[in-house]
Design an enzyme around this catalytic site. Structure first.
Site, PDB file in Angstrom:
ATOM      1  N   GLU A  95     -24.841 -32.911 -10.200  1.00 34.47           N
ATOM      2  CA  GLU A  95     -25.692 -32.439 -11.315  1.00 34.47           C
ATOM      3  C   GLU A  95     -26.209 -33.507 -12.098  1.00 34.47           C
ATOM      4  OE1 GLU A  95     -22.957 -29.972 -13.474  1.00 34.47           O
ATOM      5  OE2 GLU A  95     -22.497 -28.585 -11.933  1.00 34.47           O
TER       6      GLU A  95
ATOM      7  N   HIS B 117     -24.815 -24.813 -14.981  1.00 28.95           N
ATOM      8  CA  HIS B 117     -23.340 -25.367 -15.562  1.00 28.95           C
ATOM      9  C   HIS B 117     -23.381 -25.015 -16.981  1.00 28.95           C
ATOM     10  CE1 HIS B 117     -20.164 -28.635 -15.348  1.00 28.95           C
ATOM     11  NE2 HIS B 117     -19.717 -27.338 -16.043  1.00 28.95           N
TER      12      HIS B 117
ATOM     13  N   ALA C 136     -19.465 -23.334 -20.473  1.00 27.57           N
ATOM     14  CA  ALA C 136     -18.849 -23.539 -21.640  1.00 27.57           C
ATOM     15  C   ALA C 136     -20.025 -23.740 -22.691  1.00 27.57           C
ATOM     16  CB  ALA C 136     -18.189 -24.923 -21.508  1.00 27.57           C
TER      17      ALA C 136
ATOM     18  N   ARG D  57     -15.721 -26.150 -10.695  1.00 30.89           N
ATOM     19  CA  ARG D  57     -16.164 -27.653 -10.613  1.00 30.89           C
ATOM     20  C   ARG D  57     -17.079 -27.680  -9.441  1.00 30.89           C
ATOM     21  NH1 ARG D  57     -16.738 -29.329 -14.978  1.00 30.89           N
ATOM     22  NH2 ARG D  57     -14.929 -30.404 -16.049  1.00 30.89           N
TER      23      ARG D  57
ATOM     24  N   ILE E 294      -7.989 -20.626 -17.412  1.00 33.14           N
ATOM     25  CA  ILE E 294      -9.132 -19.705 -17.344  1.00 33.14           C
ATOM     26  C   ILE E 294      -8.824 -18.650 -16.200  1.00 33.14           C
ATOM     27  CG2 ILE E 294     -11.563 -19.635 -16.464  1.00 33.14           C
ATOM     28  CD1 ILE E 294     -11.646 -22.474 -17.615  1.00 33.14           C
TER      29      ILE E 294
END
Length: 528
Positions: free
Chosen positions: A261, A279, A282, A232, A152
């Site tokens: 979370e 989040h 993705a 993260r 990434i």
């Protein structure tokens, strides 16, 4: 024959479910209670989860037949990898599925932070037209500090370069040549913090990276700097970040992930200089589909006994190419043939790989041979995960060697060792139109395709032996699919060996009768 069962505990793409249904019994357990999940995994060979299911030692212990845990995503924070390894269970993920989505979300967060888009959007929706208040900054000409140049981080670097940003990298595990190809400079962490206008994180959360950006780190940054985290939660100290933004130590931040979370309350949420999302790195249709399909494909491969590149708790030595994966499969078969042919294991098993292009794959090729040998010699379930542990407990030492080339084949694998005071050797190669091929057994050059049912016969080199063997098998209604003959000239005599691929298992009685045929010296049935 019952098909292996896979329990799917969280939603994945329908196409991934359909893919697995071709060969597996798929049990959809989405949304079931914890006790019900424990019950359903009792006879499961595989379990697929996303991030919500807690795969701990209790769950792994409840699944006596479990061979593989698949995580439809990258992070495995919710999986007890150590417990899985102890149980011999592969843990696989989908490392490439969300890379593009996460990189694009990082760029979206950079732009939203730089141009104050959320603030302006909210004000306009309240009926306030405030062009001067929401003046932003350009990305062009600014320095972007990238912490972690993995998949990434590399995509972010490429996209940031297209915006005209200068790139500095902190990653102890990359070399300068790789950074130069991206037009980036490798620097220390302190220098990155000092020079960067924007800092973006692309690291796993580990004990070393937890709270990596804390009050001390923020104090080293420019007062105009901004932090972006789509990696993260927990890598950024959220309390320290809130204080740094509130007190003007840095200009702002954009966070997609949090230490705990779901997160619905935080001092960061009260700061207009901070952009937050729940989040979403993705959360694209493409990433979700790719994650499901990727993990489904690898689960199917793993349950077929194949090595998959995404396994996290096996040392595979590096990236496994398609060619190398075929050689691993060959090595596993050779290890099995060795143990069955030799009626046991040596104290030292030597795996010799010929072919310079297989250097990086040498560890996993040797692992394949170890797995095959242990499967043939052990009553316990053997996987790529626990094969080294079982070998160690048995006192088996595995040596591995690489030789540049084979004079007759592009690549080959040789498995050898001393069993009952006798040197034993089997070797094979992979051929384009045949697949795994046996090319040598104890010095007999014998080239024939490795199949599920094979017979190896050592015999005197005299007329009539082959015919007698063929006649016996024909009378026993055993069909011969392939046959090869090899000769070996020793110090005192000339011997021969025939290899036969047959259509079914051979019984002990049939082996005994074949051993009585004139000229037959030894006979082995190999179930590969």
């Amino acid at each position: 024959m019952n098909r292996p069962k896979v329990v799917v505990a969280e939603n994945i793409a329908p196409v991934a479910i359909e893919l697995m249904q071709e060969t597996l019994d798929v049990d959809l357990a989405v949304g079931v209670s914890r006790p019900e999940l424990l019950r359903r995994v009792a006879d499961a060979a595989a379990l697929i989860v996303r991030s919500a299911t807690r795969v701990d030692a209790e769950l792994i212990g409840a699944a006596a037949k479990l061979q593989v845990i698949g995580r439809a995503g990258i992070g495995v924070d919710n999986i007890d990898v150590h417990a899985a390894t102890r149980a011999g269970v592969m843990v696989i993920n989908a490392p490439d599925a969300n890379t593009v989505s996460a990189a694009e979300h990082t760029m979206a967060m950079l732009l939203a932070q730089a141009r104050r888009i959320p603030e302006a959007d909210a004000a306009l929706r309240r009926g306030s037209w405030e062009r001067k208040r929401f003046q932003g900054v350009e990305l062009h000409g600014k320095t972007l500090g990238i912490l972690g140049l993995g998949r990434i981080g590399t995509l972010v670097a490429q996209r940031a370069a297209a915006f005209g940003m200068d790139l500095v990298i902190y990653d102890p595990f990359i070399n300068e040549e790789r950074a130069k190809r991206l037009g980036a400079e490798i620097v220390s962490l302190d220098e990155l913090l000092r020079r960067s206008d924007f800092v973006t994180l692309h690291l796993p959360r580990t004990p070393e990276t937890t709270a990596m950006l804390d009050a001390d780190a923020f104090g080293k940054m420019k007062s105009s700097a901004r932090v972006v985290n789509v990696a993260r939660g927990g890598i950024v100290d959220e309390e320290a970040l809130a204080a740094a933004v509130r007190n003007g130590v840095i200009a702002g931040a954009a966070l997609d992930v949090f230490a705990v979370e779901p997160k619905t309350e935080s001092p960061l949420f009260d700061l207009p200089q901070v952009v937050v999302t729940p989040h979403l790195g993705a959360s694209t249709r493409e990433a979700q589909d790719k994650a499901g399909v990727s993990v489904a494909e690898d689960v199917v491969q793993a349950l077929q006994g194949r090595m998959v590149a995404s396994v996290l708790n096996v040392d595979i030595g590096g990236v496994i190419s398609d060619d190398a994966r075929q050689v691993v499969h060959l090595a596993e078969k050779l290890g099995r043939i060795f143990a069955m042919f030799s009626f046991g294991l040596p104290d030292e098993l030597t795996v010799t790989v010929r072919g310079a292009e297989l250097e990086e794959s040498l560890p996993v090729i040797a692992l394949g041979a170890t797995k095959g040998a242990m499967e043939a010699a052990s009553d316990e379930p053997v996987s790529y995960v626990n094969a080294p542990v079982l070998a160690e407990h048995r006192g088996l030492v595995v040596n591995r060697h690489l030789e540049p080339e084979d004079s007759d084949y592009r690549t080959s694998v040789r498995v050898s060792g001393v069993v009952a005071d006798r040197q034993r050797t089997v070797a094979g190669t992979v051929m384009a139109h045949k697949g795994p091929v046996l090319i040598d057994v104890d010095g007999y050059e014998i080239e024939f395709t490795i199949t599920p049912h094979m017979i190896l016969i050592r015999n005197t080199d005299m007329p009539g032996v082959i015919g007698a063997v063929g006649t016996y098998l024909g009378n026993a209604e055993v069909n011969i699919g392939d046959m090869a003959v090899g000769r070996f000239e020793g110090k005192s005599a000339i011997g021969a060996m025939m290899g036969l691929s047959v259509n079914r298992a051979i019984t002990d009685e049939e082996l005994s009768q074949m051993g009585k045929i004139e000229g037959v010296l030894a006979v082995r049935y190999l179930a590969v």
